[in-house]
Design a protein around this motif. Structure first.
Motif, PDB file in Angstrom:
ATOM      1  N   PHE A   1       1.012  -1.080  -0.204  1.00  0.00           N
ATOM      2  CA  PHE A   1      -0.142  -0.333   0.229  1.00  0.00           C
ATOM      3  C   PHE A   1       0.590   1.079  -0.005  1.00  0.00           C
TER       4      PHE A   1
ATOM      5  N   PHE B   1       3.499   1.481  -3.347  1.00  0.00           N
ATOM      6  CA  PHE B   1       2.668   1.946  -4.312  1.00  0.00           C
ATOM      7  C   PHE B   1       2.304   2.793  -4.982  1.00  0.00           C
ATOM      8  N   ALA B   2       1.166   3.017  -3.463  1.00  0.00           N
ATOM      9  CA  ALA B   2       0.005   3.838  -3.670  1.00  0.00           C
ATOM     10  C   ALA B   2       1.183   5.541  -2.764  1.00  0.00           C
TER      11      ALA B   2
ATOM     12  N   ILE C   1      -5.038   0.676  -5.163  1.00  0.00           N
ATOM     13  CA  ILE C   1      -4.708   0.046  -4.379  1.00  0.00           C
ATOM     14  C   ILE C   1      -4.878  -1.261  -3.242  1.00  0.00           C
TER      15      ILE C   1
ATOM     16  N   LEU D   1      -7.488  -3.670  -4.414  1.00  0.00           N
ATOM     17  CA  LEU D   1      -7.247  -4.389  -5.588  1.00  0.00           C
ATOM     18  C   LEU D   1      -6.706  -5.987  -4.337  1.00  0.00           C
TER      19      LEU D   1
END
Ligand SMILES: Nc1nc2c(ncn2[C@@H]2O[C@H](COP(=O)(O)OP(=O)(O)OP(=O)(O)O)[C@@H](O)[C@H]2O)c(=O)[nH]1
Ligand SMILES: [Mg+2]
Lengths: 413, 203, 73
Positions: free
Chosen positions: A67, A70-71, A140, A143
């Protein structure tokens, strides 16, 4: 001859019904020899405490670090910040006519601001928070949540968490609304229906609305106060435990034990993952983004009208003496009625110590559910909702004071 | 006898939790109900429309339940819906790998005397586990249509849609009669009279 | 040998002989008299137990497991 309707209803006893079931099954079902699959072995390993608990810790840790990286690092810091601060903001500041006009103030905000956070106009901060920070975060998050949901891991996590949650009057399956709530509190409120008694549902709904931050808020927190997310989460988890324990003693009613089905693992079907991801993201774009923009507008108008200044002065004693945070925190608290993510973003532009920042972020999380969650709670019954709001105010007052006291004891407040 | 069900029928999808009701619902109606691999995903009902051979019917995806005596608030919704639509067709969804408890709930619904049809879902999973369920025999015994489906791949969904109008109320005493073998097979006439004979179902 | 379900060891199997209270709830989930089952896991400090009945895996609280008597061996 049978007719379509009007077959006379009958009522069998449980035993008669099972006898019939057995007879039908005997006629129709043949079970061949079955060999254990990898899924079955994994299923056992992830539910046995000796192996399951380390796996659960690893899964949650992986969840959080993916988390964040990526974000946060990849999309927001690596791309969105540059896009918004280096291109969008200067362009808008130059292109929008009349830096002194009301419209400029509302749409662009501060003409001299260097970052989109500071400018605080609808098209600067509003868009940046919604699209630049929160969108990648929820994407994300959803997901990974979908993968957890579709694999069949959640019921096993529920079994592992049951021992702890049963101590505070809930049971392991309360992990379902809790995890859904980390994405968004709105569906989580309805998901409390999987709990058996009114007491458990009420407790879970209240604790959820108070102590579980949503994915959007987590996304902003990770972005603007990365070092303080840990302590904030710790305070929230402790609060969940403490007030869960207290509510369990106060509220009459039963706490049934866990009784759930543990489905076999299977691979998430990518079609279903994509479909859920798309539905949830679309929901975010349609419902959350307008709220963020509207929140910025409202806060700006209230500032201009002097309402926020007046409220800040009015609540100064409570904020400064009791909670130990600056009185300017009132502004973000008002924005938090609409969107918690926006409120945290706004908070980050106020000058304060790390300790004050932790306290005020915790306060923003707990003090009131966002309006969408509030509406969902209302749908589950207005009496419960009123009671939940009552509990909420008590918790904010007590817990805010407790955190301040802890800060004073540790010498940081 | 066996007059086809009129347009405007309401179909309730009833079954144990996590048997694939929502997945099947999405296939039948093109809706977007949430599908997840844990019991209790659906806690509220969703409506959708199925258009089949120029008839429309409203399909309602119902929360899963283990029996008609509700244990939690989601199951209460399921039982309440059955009460609210007394004239509705009930599409019973069974997990072919866990037939017994699916049948238990199915019988509870059948006892109410409402028209039913059975979707035997998860046939792919049953195949993998070497469990075989004789749908034709089940259909004969129960006296209501039984269609094998695999909701995740869409197999059997077309046949299921075509058979909904052949849903029938079944008589419990006739079922036990057939189980005890007193040749009541003639009752089975015209169970599939509404079938257009397309041959897909192979029966 | 007769035992409470809660007393089964990991991997031990048995046949249900009696269900005292909350029978209906367990019943309609597929745990009923005459069914064979296997203990999959027990969580520590009075946590829940997970049992396998045919194809069905059920997690239940320890107190509910105490209501179920099984015949082992
Ligand atoms: N292998 C296989 N999996 C299926 C099939 N149908 C559904 N599933 C999976 O089973 C799980 C449960 O599906 P849902 O549609 O959410 O089940 P539900 O009956 O609506 O469950 P509740 O809403 O909890 O009552 C999902 O992970 C689906 O992908 C099928 O035919 N075969
Ligand atoms: Mg569902």
């Amino acid at each position: 001859m049978q007719r379509l309707r009007g077959v006379r209803p009958v009522k069998l006893t449980t035993n008669e019904r099972w006898d019939l079931v057995d007879a039908i099954a005997e006629r129709t079902v043949t079970v061949g020899t079955y060999r254990q699959t990898i899924g079955d072995i994994l299923g056992e390993l992830t539910v046995k405490p000796a192996t399951g608990i380390p796996v659960a810790v690893a899964v949650l840790y992986a969840f959080w670090s993916i988390f964040g990286s990526f974000a946060g690092t990849l999309v927001t810091d690596g791309f969105m910040v540059r896009l918004f601060d280096d291109h969008w903001l200067p362009w808008l500041q130059a292109a929008w006519p009349g830096p002194d006009s009301l419209l400029y103030y509302l749409a662009v905000g501060d003409p001299l601001a260097e970052t989109c956070f500071e400018a605080f106009g609808m098209l600067t901060s509003g868009l940046f928070v919604a699209i630049g920070v929160v969108l990648p975060a929820v994407l994300i998050f959803y997901l990974m949540m979908t993968l957890l949901e579709d694999s069949g891991y959640l019921p096993r996590l529920a079994v592992l968490m049951d021992t702890v949650l049963h101590r505070i009057g809930l049971h392991g399956y309360a992990i379902i609304p809790a995890i859904l709530g980390l994405g968004c509190n709105v569906p989580a409120v309805t998901a409390t229906r999987i709990l058996e008694t009114r007491k458990q549902r009420f407790m879970m709904m209240t604790l959820l609305a108070i102590f579980i931050p949503c994915g959007a808020q987590l996304g902003v927190m990770r972005d603007v106060i990365p070092d303080l997310v840990g302590p904030v989460m710790l305070y929230l988890i402790c609060g969940f435990g403490i007030f869960g324990f207290v509510l369990d003693r106060i509220i009459p009613g039963e706490n049934p034990e866990i009784l759930i089905d543990v489905p076999p693992y299977h691979w998430p079907a990518w079609e279903n993952v994509a479909r859920k991801l798309w539905t949830r993201t679309k929901g975010f774009l349609k419902e959350a983004v307008p709220f963020v923009l509207f929140g910025v507008l409202l806060v700006n108008l209230l500032y201009l009208a002097g309402v926020i200044g007046a409220l800040a002065d009015l609540f100064e004693p409570l904020f400064v003496t009791w909670f130990g945070v600056p009185k300017e925190t009132v502004g973000p608290l008002i924005a938090a009625f609409l969107r918690k993510d926006l409120a945290v973003a706004q908070l980050s532009t106020i000058a304060m110590t790390p300790y004050q920042m932790i306290t005020s972020v915790v306060l923003i999380s707990i003090y009131f559910p966002c309006v969408a969650t509030f509406v969902m709670m209302l749908r589950e019954g207005w009496k419960q909702m009123l009671a939940a709001v009552g509990v909420l105010f008590a918790v904010v007052f007590v817990y805010g004071g407790l955190i301040h006291a802890a800060g004073i004891l540790m010498g940081v407040a | 006898m066996n007059e086809p069900i009129d347009t405007g029928t309401t179909v309730l999808m009833v079954g144990n939790p996590n048997v694939g009701k929502s997945a099947l619902f999405n296939r039948l109606t093109g809706a977007n109900a949430v599908v997840s691999n844990y019991p209790g995903t659906t806690v509220d009902y969703t409506e959708g429309t199925l258009i089949e051979a120029h008839r429309t019917c409203t399909i309602i995806d119902v929360p899963g339940t283990y029996s008609l005596t509700p244990r939690d608030a989601a199951e209460e919704v399921a039982v309440r819906l059955l009460g609210e639509y007394p004239g509705a067709v009930v599409l019973l969804v069974l997990d072919a790998t866990r037939i017994e408890r699916g049948l238990y709930l199915a019988l509870e619904v059948i006892e109410r005397g409402v028209p039913c049809i059975i979707a035997l879902n998860m046939t792919d999973a049953a195949h993998d586990k070497h469990i075989s369920v004789d749908a034709a025999e089940m259909e004969r015994v129960l006296g209501i249509p039984v269609i094998e489906t695999t909701a995740i791949s869409g197999e059997g969904v077309k046949q299921l849609a075509g058979m909904i109008r052949n849903a029938k109320a079944a008589d419990i005493s006739a079922i036990s009669g057939r189980l005890n073998g007193d040749g009541a097979a003639e009752e089975m006439v015209a169970l599939r009279s509404g079938c257009s004979g397309c041959g897909v179902c192979g029966r | 040998m007769r035992k409470k379900l809660s007393e089964l060891a990991f991997g031990e199997t048995g046949v249900v002989t009696e269900i005292l209270a909350s029978g209906r709830e367990l019943n309609c989930m597929g745990l009923r008299k005459g069914k064979g089952l296997k203990m999959v896991t027990k969580q520590p400090i009075k946590g829940p137990v997970v049992v396998l009945i045919g194809e069905v895996e059920i997690a239940m609280g320890i107190r509910m497991a105490e209501q179920v008597t099984v015949e082992t061996g």
